[in-house]
Structure formats: C-alpha cells, structure tokens
Write an enzyme that holds these catalytic residues in place. Structure first.
Site, PDB file in Angstrom:
ATOM      1  N   CYS A  51       0.821  -1.213   0.000  1.00 11.65           N
ATOM      2  CA  CYS A  51       0.000   0.000   0.000  1.00 11.65           C
ATOM      3  C   CYS A  51       0.857   1.265   0.000  1.00 11.65           C
ATOM      4  CB  CYS A  51      -0.983  -0.014   1.167  1.00 11.65           C
ATOM      5  SG  CYS A  51      -0.258  -0.399   2.749  1.00 11.65           S
ATOM      6  N   ASP A  59       2.765   2.403   2.389  1.00 11.68           N
ATOM      7  CA  ASP A  59       2.848   3.060   3.687  1.00 11.68           C
ATOM      8  C   ASP A  59       4.270   2.987   4.243  1.00 11.68           C
ATOM      9  OD1 ASP A  59       0.175   3.410   3.465  1.00 11.68           O
ATOM     10  OD2 ASP A  59      -0.407   2.186   5.188  1.00 11.68           O
ATOM     11  N   CYS A  80      -2.573   5.372   5.434  1.00 19.18           N
ATOM     12  CA  CYS A  80      -4.003   5.620   5.593  1.00 19.18           C
ATOM     13  C   CYS A  80      -4.341   5.905   7.057  1.00 19.18           C
ATOM     14  CB  CYS A  80      -4.790   4.410   5.106  1.00 19.18           C
ATOM     15  SG  CYS A  80      -4.502   2.976   6.134  1.00 19.18           S
ATOM     16  N   CYS A 108      -2.679  -2.799   8.631  1.00 17.39           N
ATOM     17  CA  CYS A 108      -2.127  -1.566   9.204  1.00 17.39           C
ATOM     18  C   CYS A 108      -1.637  -1.799  10.634  1.00 17.39           C
ATOM     19  CB  CYS A 108      -3.173  -0.456   9.207  1.00 17.39           C
ATOM     20  SG  CYS A 108      -3.746  -0.050   7.562  1.00 17.39           S
TER      21      CYS A 108
END
Lengths: 136, 170
Positions: free
Chosen positions: A37, A39, A63, A106
């Site tokens: 993603c 991140d 996010c 996450c």
C-alpha cells in the site's frame, strides 16, 4: 464502512507525532514499510535509566488506520518496560481500534514498527556494554 | 495462460504501447458478447470468461510498473503482499524523507517540481529494470521494484496534494 470512535479519535488527534534523536543511546528507532500500500512508518522509543519507556514518538505516511495504529502504540508503550512493550500484538491493536478486516494489515505494520524500535534499542545497549565486557 | 500469452505477446518489459493496444482491441472484438448473442449458452459463457481475462491482462500490462511487477512474479520475484512489511532502512528513509518534503511543500509549483523528479526517477528505474531483467538479477529487480512502488505512491500523493492546494487557492 463505519470506523470506530477510537479509531477516528486517534486519526484526528494523533498522539505523540514527532521524532526523537535517533543517534541517542537511549532511543530505539523502528522504520518499517508496507510496499503493497506504499505506507511507511517510523516509531521511536526513549528508555529511561529505570528501564521504563519514558517517551515514544511516531511519524506515519499512510491511511487513517495506519496512523491510528501507530498513535495507539506510542500511547500504550509509555511507562512499560521494553519486554512488556514487545508483547504488544497486532490483534490487540486491531481489536482496540475495531479495525475493519481490510485494514488489519495496518496494525501489523505498527506491531512490526515497535518490534523494530525495540531491536534497535537493544542493539545499541549491547554495543554500549561490549567495551566494558572486553575490559573485564 | 499468463497475461502476455493471452495477448499473444512475448513476456517482456519493453512492450510498445500501441502494439499492446492493438493486440487487446483485436482480441476484445473477437470475444465481444455482441458476437455471441445467437450462440449456444456454453459458447456465450466461454466468450464472457475470455473477455474478462483479456481485460485483466490488459489492465495489468498497460502500466509499465504494473507490467514490471507482474513480469517479476512470473520470474519468481514476488513482492510482499498485503500485511507484509519490509525494513530496508535506506529505501524507507528515502521514502519517508520524500513524503516529508511533499508534506512541507506549500505551493503547486513546489509540488510539481517534486512530482517531476519522482517521475524522472521512476522512468530511469524502469530503464534500469530492462538491464536487470536481461541479466536475471533477481535481488536487484526486487529492490528496484520496491523502490519504484514507493515512487509511484509518492506520485499519487503528489497529485492529491496538488489538488488540495488548488482547491484551497479558490
């Protein structure tokens, strides 16, 4: 998709954003990323002479769930010993924030970040002890 | 059948965009549902499966980075999937610094300059990949793709940042 109040709170009012001196002997830095993603998360701990984590800071580009997860971890680890902090599991983070299934990864990032910060701190501590051990 | 074979193309990184488009549009016409309306159900079903696979192949191969990631997978170089993390300090420090710089950029011109650097970097990386693929240097392919993944994400964030700045100007 409905997000929990706790998650929104950590996202809108993230705790402990910032940085500690990564070169300090009592600071451990964990830098991890999730390429799928894009991140990237930096999590730092400062360990006091009593062995307790006295400060923690983070910086996350990702996010809302990634930001909230890292914010929560910095809050959790303060006042804990390094060994205690190491037992934090991504499932605890996910449960506390009620992360939706698609955002579980996450919390994995946050767990890996605190583990990396602890590993860095321990590596520094071991290095500090080395010359002493050699002299004995 | 892999996506390259489905489009009748060699499994390679440097595929000309117009060659890819032509291959796709020809096959799309061949499997178009309109041509199967009066055909038996099993043929209609087959056509719709073929059309869906074709679309997926095209979507995967159209963007050079997505094509490179897919080609690497075919060669046995899989990038970390969802929930898998990396801890390469050099790569992540670079990504973190870039995102900080973007966050601090306060004008559209600044964002554009950063986005341009990222795009040039991305294009250069794709050229480097050609050499790495022909040398079958898997470690280098993996590392470059991870770096390009972050550059691509940066470009996406730069677009969002630009839009925000544009909006707040009004």
């Amino acid at each position: 998709m409905a997000y929990s109040e706790k998650l929104i709170d950590h996202y809108e009012n993230p705790r402990n954003i910032g940085a500690l001196d990564k070169n300090a002997e009592d600071v451990g830095t964990g830098l991890v990323g999730a390429p799928a993603c894009g991140d990237v998360m930096k999590l730092q701990i400062k360990v006091g002479p009593d062995g307790l984590i006295e400060d923690a800071k983070f910086k996350t580009f990702g996010c809302g769930s990634a930001i909230a997860s890292s914010s929560l971890v910095t809050e959790w680890v303060k006042g804990k010993t390094v060994d205690e902090a190491e037992t934090i599991k991504n499932t605890d983070i996910a449960r506390h924030l009620a992360l939706p299934p698609v955002k579980i990864h996450c919390s994995v990032l946050a767990e890996d970040a605190i583990k990396a910060a602890i590993a860095d701190y321990r590596a520094k501590a071991a290095k500090k002890d080395e010359p002493k051990a050699a002299a004995e | 059948m892999d996506h390259f074979a489905r489009l009748g193309l060699p499994a390679a990184l440097d595929i000309d965009a117009s060659t890819l488009d032509r291959a796709y549009f020809d096959l799309q016409r061949k499997w178009h549902p309109d041509r199967f309306v009066s055909k038996p159900p099993e043929e209609r079903a087959r056509a719709s499966v073929e059309a869906a696979s074709l679309n997926e192949a095209y979507r995967t191969l159209k963007e050079p980075l997505s094509r490179a990631i897919y080609l690497a997978e075919l060669k046995g170089v899989a990038l970390p999937g969802d929930g898998k993390t990396i801890d390469d300090p050099e790569l992540l420090t670079e990504a973190m610094d870039a995102r900080e710089e973007l966050q601090e950029a306060s004008s559209v011109a600044e964002v554009d300059a950063l986005a341009r650097f990222a795009r040039e970097d991305l294009e250069k990386g794709l050229v480097d990949l050609l050499r790495m693929f022909s040398a079958n240097d898997k470690a280098a392919i993996r590392r470059t793709l991870l770096r390009l993944r972050y550059l691509d994400k940066f470009a996406e964030e730069a677009r969002a940042r630009r839009m925000n700045l544009e909006r707040s100007k009004r």
